[in-house]
Design a protein around this motif. Structure first.
Motif, mmCIF file in Angstrom:
data_model
loop_
_atom_site.group_PDB
_atom_site.id
_atom_site.type_symbol
_atom_site.label_atom_id
_atom_site.label_comp_id
_atom_site.label_asym_id
_atom_site.label_seq_id
_atom_site.Cartn_x
_atom_site.Cartn_y
_atom_site.Cartn_z
ATOM 1 N N GLY A 92 20.447 37.001 52.941
ATOM 2 C CA GLY A 92 20.825 37.547 54.242
ATOM 3 C C GLY A 92 20.632 36.499 55.311
ATOM 4 O O GLY A 92 20.494 35.307 55.029
ATOM 5 N N ARG A 93 20.595 36.959 56.549
ATOM 6 C CA ARG A 93 20.428 36.059 57.686
ATOM 7 C C ARG A 93 19.200 36.512 58.465
ATOM 8 O O ARG A 93 19.046 37.704 58.757
ATOM 9 C CB ARG A 93 21.680 36.134 58.564
ATOM 10 C CG ARG A 93 21.705 35.104 59.672
ATOM 11 C CD ARG A 93 22.972 35.181 60.518
ATOM 12 N NE ARG A 93 22.940 36.379 61.343
ATOM 13 C CZ ARG A 93 23.845 37.366 61.286
ATOM 14 N NH1 ARG A 93 24.848 37.291 60.465
ATOM 15 N NH2 ARG A 93 23.758 38.425 62.059
ATOM 16 N N ASP A 152 17.318 36.543 61.913
ATOM 17 C CA ASP A 152 17.567 36.340 63.344
ATOM 18 C C ASP A 152 16.239 36.316 64.084
ATOM 19 O O ASP A 152 15.348 37.128 63.818
ATOM 20 C CB ASP A 152 18.444 37.477 63.897
ATOM 21 C CG ASP A 152 19.814 37.503 63.237
ATOM 22 O OD1 ASP A 152 20.420 36.429 63.091
ATOM 23 O OD2 ASP A 152 20.262 38.602 62.863
ATOM 24 N N THR A 177 14.272 39.637 62.542
ATOM 25 C CA THR A 177 14.981 40.664 61.787
ATOM 26 C C THR A 177 15.860 40.011 60.726
ATOM 27 O O THR A 177 16.311 38.884 60.886
ATOM 28 C CB THR A 177 15.868 41.528 62.702
ATOM 29 O OG1 THR A 177 16.796 40.672 63.371
ATOM 30 C CG2 THR A 177 15.044 42.279 63.722
ATOM 31 N N VAL A 178 16.069 40.755 59.647
ATOM 32 C CA VAL A 178 16.947 40.293 58.570
ATOM 33 C C VAL A 178 18.202 41.144 58.618
ATOM 34 O O VAL A 178 18.140 42.373 58.685
ATOM 35 C CB VAL A 178 16.257 40.442 57.195
ATOM 36 C CG1 VAL A 178 17.193 40.014 56.073
ATOM 37 C CG2 VAL A 178 14.971 39.647 57.146
ATOM 38 N N SER A 179 19.355 40.487 58.610
ATOM 39 C CA SER A 179 20.628 41.211 58.643
ATOM 40 C C SER A 179 21.555 40.640 57.574
ATOM 41 O O SER A 179 21.337 39.537 57.078
ATOM 42 C CB SER A 179 21.256 41.116 60.036
ATOM 43 O OG SER A 179 21.450 39.770 60.382
ATOM 44 N N PRO A 180 22.602 41.380 57.223
ATOM 45 C CA PRO A 180 23.526 40.888 56.197
ATOM 46 C C PRO A 180 24.247 39.627 56.658
ATOM 47 O O PRO A 180 24.507 39.458 57.846
ATOM 48 C CB PRO A 180 24.543 42.023 56.037
ATOM 49 C CG PRO A 180 23.979 43.196 56.742
ATOM 50 C CD PRO A 180 22.970 42.697 57.717
ATOM 51 N N GLU A 190 27.439 37.241 57.294
ATOM 52 C CA GLU A 190 28.777 37.637 57.735
ATOM 53 C C GLU A 190 29.711 37.813 56.551
ATOM 54 O O GLU A 190 29.804 36.953 55.681
ATOM 55 C CB GLU A 190 29.344 36.593 58.700
ATOM 56 C CG GLU A 190 28.785 36.758 60.092
ATOM 57 C CD GLU A 190 29.606 35.998 61.110
ATOM 58 O OE1 GLU A 190 30.831 35.919 60.961
ATOM 59 O OE2 GLU A 190 28.980 35.487 62.047
ATOM 60 N N LEU A 204 23.820 42.608 52.444
ATOM 61 C CA LEU A 204 22.433 42.178 52.338
ATOM 62 C C LEU A 204 21.974 42.478 50.915
ATOM 63 O O LEU A 204 22.225 43.548 50.386
ATOM 64 C CB LEU A 204 21.570 42.937 53.348
ATOM 65 C CG LEU A 204 20.083 42.617 53.340
ATOM 66 C CD1 LEU A 204 19.848 41.186 53.810
ATOM 67 C CD2 LEU A 204 19.333 43.586 54.225
#
Length: 131
Positions: A67-68, A70, A80-83, A85, A89
């Motif tokens: 994931g990514r 931020d 925070t961890v987000s999927p 692009e 995730l």
């Protein structure tokens, strides 16, 4: 998406039964539609049946996350961890090498499966044309 070798619980709820409140809350948070009865093949799961699987990650467990991350908006807040692009995730209890092997095998199985179906159809059509 969660990828693991086994799940702690596996709950299957047919459409005619009411969904337990904790799972109904999960459905609302994930914006899932309510189960509906629909047409299904006789050898497949009944239409509208939901399958819920849970896995617990404990302190000291090693996980792989695709994931990514931020940075936090406020100083001192957790990132925070987000999927990533255009992708989902992925949280897994499997090591990265096992994940690569699993997905590589899925890719090749799909590729050779499609190739096999095309060859079978071609052989069948050739046999019919020969007869």
């Amino acid at each position: 998406m969660v990828e693991t070798s086994e799940f702690d619980t596996d709950t299957e709820i047919p459409p005619e039964k009411s969904t337990p409140s904790r799972l109904a809350t999960l459905e609302q948070r994930a914006s899932l539609d309510s189960p509906t009865e629909g047409w299904s093949l006789p050898f497949s799961r009944d239409g509208g049946t939901r399958n819920y699987r849970e896995v617990t990650v404990d302190t000291g467990d090693t996980v792989t996350v695709y994931g990514r991350v931020d940075a936090a908006d406020r100083p001192g807040a957790a990132p925070t961890v987000s999927p990533p692009e255009g992708d989902a995730l992925l949280v897994s209890t499997l090591p990265p090498d096992d994940l690569v092997r699993r997905y590589r095998w899925s890719y090749w199985r799909g590729f050779y499966g499609l190739l096999g179906v095309i060859l079978l159809i071609g052989a069948f059509a050739g046999t019919i044309a020969y007869i």
